[in-house]
Design an enzyme around this catalytic site. Structure first.
Site, PDB file in Angstrom:
ATOM      1  N   TYR A 129       0.857  -1.179   0.000  1.00  0.00           N
ATOM      2  CA  TYR A 129       0.000   0.000   0.000  1.00  0.00           C
ATOM      3  C   TYR A 129       0.895   1.230   0.000  1.00  0.00           C
ATOM      4  O   TYR A 129       1.537   1.553   0.989  1.00  0.00           O
ATOM      5  CB  TYR A 129      -0.919   0.033   1.219  1.00  0.00           C
ATOM      6  CG  TYR A 129      -1.850  -1.157   1.348  1.00  0.00           C
ATOM      7  CD1 TYR A 129      -2.141  -1.980   0.271  1.00  0.00           C
ATOM      8  CD2 TYR A 129      -2.443  -1.455   2.574  1.00  0.00           C
ATOM      9  CE1 TYR A 129      -2.988  -3.058   0.406  1.00  0.00           C
ATOM     10  CE2 TYR A 129      -3.299  -2.536   2.713  1.00  0.00           C
ATOM     11  CZ  TYR A 129      -3.565  -3.339   1.634  1.00  0.00           C
ATOM     12  OH  TYR A 129      -4.397  -4.417   1.773  1.00  0.00           O
ATOM     13  N   GLY A 142     -18.254  -3.905  -0.204  1.00  0.00           N
ATOM     14  CA  GLY A 142     -18.569  -4.233  -1.594  1.00  0.00           C
ATOM     15  C   GLY A 142     -18.545  -3.054  -2.541  1.00  0.00           C
ATOM     16  O   GLY A 142     -19.077  -3.151  -3.651  1.00  0.00           O
TER      17      GLY A 142
END
Length: 284
Positions: A68, A216
């Protein structure tokens, strides 16, 4: 709504990561980097405040990875939170590299994992990483070789506990034959339940399951079922989705991430939500 630590993440209850105990609502730090988890945050001071506010709200598990940024996310966490509050557990991952903004390439070679953990230890300012996760199996490296490397690093005292990410049940069992595994981090949310068998294995074995992409994305939050139940209960879509995950399994440890303090506080509200059976069933 301002919340104190008393009614924050701790209300969700606790879960074990080996001999460690954390509150069952964590924080995924990936989104604090630039877009596509690439580069430094646009506003570093604001990113610091998000991390600090998460800890104030009782979050005592933070998930990150050396990919990251790359590397920028781990540095951000240590800059914002070191010296770390007692009981704060930081889990990081190794085994993916970023040649460019759009690429995530598996690298499970033993020599790479050894270098990766040394870099994570330095950036996080730790002598031992509480939870170190293999970010993804490398199709070009025997899976057992990658796991054995982490087992060696655990014996050397650089890792306290080992976790896996993006694995199958067969890979989980293969890893457990080599070394103790305390957690699995796979994609899972209301719309994507392809890791249902891995979740079931974690329940059977008493391992923590960390659902990545727990909301999601925008499509998941706008699903008709979510909108209907959220409207009925007067909840945001995000809080409802997290409440569903917490109710779905006692081994679930959601790690939602955000750049917004308002969204962070809304996410933590999910810790106190108890879905009625009919509301839970309507989301199934």
């Amino acid at each position: 709504m301002k919340q104190s630590q008393k009614n924050g993440a701790a209300v969700a209850g606790t879960i074990s990561l080996g001999d460690l105990t954390v509150n069952r609502l964590g924080f995924g730090a990936m989104r604090l980097c630039g877009d596509s988890a690439w580069g430094k945050p646009r506003d570093r001071d604001h990113a610091y405040r998000v991390l600090q506010r998460a800890v104030e709200l009782g979050v005592n598990f933070i998930d990150t990875a050396d990919s990251y940024g790359p590397e920028a996310n781990e540095l951000l966490i240590s800059q914002a939170l070191y010296p770390y509050r007692s009981g704060l557990v930081i889990g990081t991952k190794g085994g993916l590299v970023r040649p460019n903004r759009r690429s995530w390439v598996e690298d499970g070679r033993p020599e790479h994992l050894r270098r990766a953990i040394e870099g994570s230890l330095q950036r996080l300012r730790l002598e031992r990483i509480d939870l170190y996760q293999l970010h993804a199996p490398d199709p070009n490296v025997p899976f057992i070789a990658s796991v054995e490397t982490l087992a060696d690093l655990r014996r050397l005292g650089k890792i306290r506990h080992i976790g896996l990410s993006n694995v199958t049940v067969a890979q989980l069992e293969a890893a457990r034959a080599i070394t103790p595994i305390v957690s699995v981090q796979n994609p899972y949310n209301l719309r994507n339940r392809t890791s249902e068998d891995v979740l079931a294995a974690c329940e059977r074995l008493g391992l923590a399951f960390l659902p990545w992409y727990p909301l999601g994305g925008k499509r998941g939050l706008k699903a008709n079922k979510v909108k209907q139940v959220a409207a009925r209960l007067g909840l945001t879509h995000a809080a409802l989705s997290l409440a569903w995950l917490l109710a779905r399994s006692p081994v679930m440890l959601p790690i939602p991430g955000t750049r917004s303090i308002d969204h962070l506080e809304d996410n933590v509200l999910a810790a106190a939500l108890k879905l009625a059976p009919e509301d839970f069933n309507d989301l199934e």
